[in-house]
Design a protein around this motif. Sequence first.
Motif, PDB file in Angstrom:
ATOM      1  N   SER A  65      -0.756  36.944   3.546  1.00 31.68           N
ATOM      2  CA  SER A  65      -1.395  35.816   2.863  1.00 31.68           C
ATOM      3  C   SER A  65      -1.850  34.760   3.874  1.00 31.68           C
ATOM      4  CB  SER A  65      -0.434  35.170   1.870  1.00 31.68           C
ATOM      5  OG  SER A  65      -1.028  33.996   1.339  1.00 31.68           O
ATOM      6  N   ARG A  66      -3.114  34.404   3.783  1.00 26.28           N
ATOM      7  CA  ARG A  66      -3.640  33.342   4.651  1.00 26.28           C
ATOM      8  C   ARG A  66      -4.279  32.227   3.815  1.00 26.28           C
ATOM      9  NH1 ARG A  66      -5.029  38.044   7.701  1.00 26.28           N
ATOM     10  NH2 ARG A  66      -3.928  38.120   9.692  1.00 26.28           N
ATOM     11  N   ILE A  67      -3.665  31.955   2.673  1.00 21.76           N
ATOM     12  CA  ILE A  67      -4.220  30.948   1.759  1.00 21.76           C
ATOM     13  C   ILE A  67      -4.317  29.570   2.438  1.00 21.76           C
ATOM     14  CG2 ILE A  67      -3.662  29.575  -0.301  1.00 21.76           C
ATOM     15  CD1 ILE A  67      -4.822  32.128  -1.194  1.00 21.76           C
ATOM     16  N   GLY A  68      -3.240  29.162   3.090  1.00 18.94           N
ATOM     17  CA  GLY A  68      -3.235  27.840   3.725  1.00 18.94           C
ATOM     18  C   GLY A  68      -4.278  27.735   4.819  1.00 18.94           C
ATOM     19  N   GLU A  69      -4.402  28.814   5.567  1.00 25.92           N
ATOM     20  CA  GLU A  69      -5.384  28.865   6.658  1.00 25.92           C
ATOM     21  C   GLU A  69      -6.806  28.736   6.091  1.00 25.92           C
ATOM     22  OE1 GLU A  69      -4.202  32.142   9.186  1.00 25.92           O
ATOM     23  OE2 GLU A  69      -6.196  32.105  10.130  1.00 25.92           O
ATOM     24  N   ALA A  70      -7.071  29.471   5.023  1.00 23.32           N
ATOM     25  CA  ALA A  70      -8.401  29.414   4.394  1.00 23.32           C
ATOM     26  C   ALA A  70      -8.646  28.028   3.799  1.00 23.32           C
ATOM     27  CB  ALA A  70      -8.499  30.486   3.306  1.00 23.32           C
ATOM     28  N   TYR A  71      -7.614  27.460   3.201  1.00 21.20           N
ATOM     29  CA  TYR A  71      -7.717  26.109   2.622  1.00 21.20           C
ATOM     30  C   TYR A  71      -8.146  25.101   3.701  1.00 21.20           C
ATOM     31  CZ  TYR A  71      -5.914  21.792   0.361  1.00 21.20           C
ATOM     32  OH  TYR A  71      -5.771  20.539  -0.179  1.00 21.20           O
ATOM     33  N   ASN A  72      -7.492  25.185   4.847  1.00 25.00           N
ATOM     34  CA  ASN A  72      -7.833  24.258   5.928  1.00 25.00           C
ATOM     35  C   ASN A  72      -9.254  24.481   6.450  1.00 25.00           C
ATOM     36  OD1 ASN A  72      -5.417  22.908   5.798  1.00 25.00           O
ATOM     37  ND2 ASN A  72      -4.396  24.283   7.253  1.00 25.00           N
ATOM     38  N   ARG A  73      -9.686  25.718   6.475  1.00 24.17           N
ATOM     39  CA  ARG A  73     -11.064  26.040   6.879  1.00 24.17           C
ATOM     40  C   ARG A  73     -12.064  25.397   5.929  1.00 24.17           C
ATOM     41  NH1 ARG A  73     -13.074  29.393  11.280  1.00 24.17           N
ATOM     42  NH2 ARG A  73     -11.260  30.548  11.997  1.00 24.17           N
ATOM     43  N   VAL A  74     -11.776  25.509   4.639  1.00 20.54           N
ATOM     44  CA  VAL A  74     -12.698  24.958   3.636  1.00 20.54           C
ATOM     45  C   VAL A  74     -12.720  23.422   3.737  1.00 20.54           C
ATOM     46  CG1 VAL A  74     -13.241  24.782   1.163  1.00 20.54           C
ATOM     47  CG2 VAL A  74     -12.441  26.951   2.098  1.00 20.54           C
ATOM     48  N   ILE A  75     -11.575  22.829   3.976  1.00 23.38           N
ATOM     49  CA  ILE A  75     -11.539  21.365   4.161  1.00 23.38           C
ATOM     50  C   ILE A  75     -12.430  20.984   5.338  1.00 23.38           C
ATOM     51  CG2 ILE A  75     -10.101  19.389   4.854  1.00 23.38           C
ATOM     52  CD1 ILE A  75      -7.753  20.731   3.400  1.00 23.38           C
ATOM     53  N   ALA A  76     -12.258  21.696   6.462  1.00 21.66           N
ATOM     54  CA  ALA A  76     -13.013  21.376   7.680  1.00 21.66           C
ATOM     55  C   ALA A  76     -14.516  21.524   7.468  1.00 21.66           C
ATOM     56  CB  ALA A  76     -12.534  22.264   8.828  1.00 21.66           C
ATOM     57  N   LYS A  77     -14.904  22.526   6.692  1.00 20.52           N
ATOM     58  CA  LYS A  77     -16.331  22.815   6.560  1.00 20.52           C
ATOM     59  C   LYS A  77     -16.984  22.124   5.358  1.00 20.52           C
ATOM     60  CE  LYS A  77     -19.491  26.397   7.666  1.00 20.52           C
ATOM     61  NZ  LYS A  77     -20.164  25.737   8.778  1.00 20.52           N
TER      62      LYS A  77
ATOM     63  N   GLY B 292     -15.081  19.846   3.071  1.00 18.84           N
ATOM     64  CA  GLY B 292     -14.397  18.642   2.606  1.00 18.84           C
ATOM     65  C   GLY B 292     -13.230  18.910   1.672  1.00 18.84           C
ATOM     66  N   GLN B 293     -12.404  17.888   1.566  1.00 23.25           N
ATOM     67  CA  GLN B 293     -11.160  17.970   0.796  1.00 23.25           C
ATOM     68  C   GLN B 293     -11.393  18.263  -0.691  1.00 23.25           C
ATOM     69  OE1 GLN B 293      -7.896  17.108   2.347  1.00 23.25           O
ATOM     70  NE2 GLN B 293      -7.281  18.254   0.530  1.00 23.25           N
ATOM     71  N   ASP B 294     -12.372  17.603  -1.287  1.00 19.44           N
ATOM     72  CA  ASP B 294     -12.564  17.737  -2.742  1.00 19.44           C
ATOM     73  C   ASP B 294     -12.886  19.173  -3.138  1.00 19.44           C
ATOM     74  OD1 ASP B 294     -12.055  15.110  -2.941  1.00 19.44           O
ATOM     75  OD2 ASP B 294     -14.118  14.479  -3.389  1.00 19.44           O
ATOM     76  N   TYR B 295     -13.797  19.786  -2.385  1.00 19.95           N
ATOM     77  CA  TYR B 295     -14.191  21.163  -2.686  1.00 19.95           C
ATOM     78  C   TYR B 295     -13.011  22.112  -2.487  1.00 19.95           C
ATOM     79  CZ  TYR B 295     -17.306  25.225  -3.064  1.00 19.95           C
ATOM     80  OH  TYR B 295     -17.911  26.388  -3.459  1.00 19.95           O
TER      81      TYR B 295
END
Length: 240
Positions: free
Chosen positions: A208-220, A222-225
Amino acid sequence: MSGKGLYDIHCHIVPGVDDGATDIEETRKLLQMEYDQGVRTIIATPHFRFRMFETPVERVKQQFQMVEKAAAEIAPDLQVYSGCEFHANMEMLPMLREQRVMTMAGSRYVLTEFSHNSEENYILERLNALLSGGYKPIVAHIERYEATRTSLDFVEELVGMGAYMQINADSIAGKDGFFTRRYCNKVMKSGLLHFVGSDCHNSTRRISRIGEAYNRVIAKFGQDYADELFIHNPAQIIKK
Ligand SMILES: [Fe+2]
């Protein structure tokens, strides 16, 4: 990894029912891994696919009880629910109605899988059938199918008719290569994604890399998305 309670709506952590966790020890490792990634709510989705994975629902429910117990031992705030990754077939509706296959956490959402080369017309027809039957299809890992991979217009058409789209955390995290990650970014940039799942199968290779993917999406994006994909949308499934 994250202070927030993330969701994983696609994973193979129920022991001995598909090609996921082989035994309860592996389940424990996967649950701990999810917890360490910041996941607090999991919908376990064993495969159902004719001629490949046909574990009876009673057996899945029985095995799921072990998952519940293991989750409670890991942490009191780790919630697990039962679901299914349902490979599309022509008997989906009666199977769902007769509860021979599970929806997502008892909701109207159905995690629906297609084959790599399923044709557009077949995908459209099957999703329409589910929608007409009052179900809410979530198309599992759209980055894998030729039809969705080669045409964002087609993805848009599916979303337009009411289907939901899911991508795997690994694909967003870049574990499946540059082109897959680029595709995922395009889908997200177009606002066509609703859910991310780990699709984890074991503690060594398909983790599981959910947290890793979450951080990627934040970086690219933003937090809301990121919160929409990893928290708010999946919370709607549980809410029913
Ligand atoms: Fe899966």
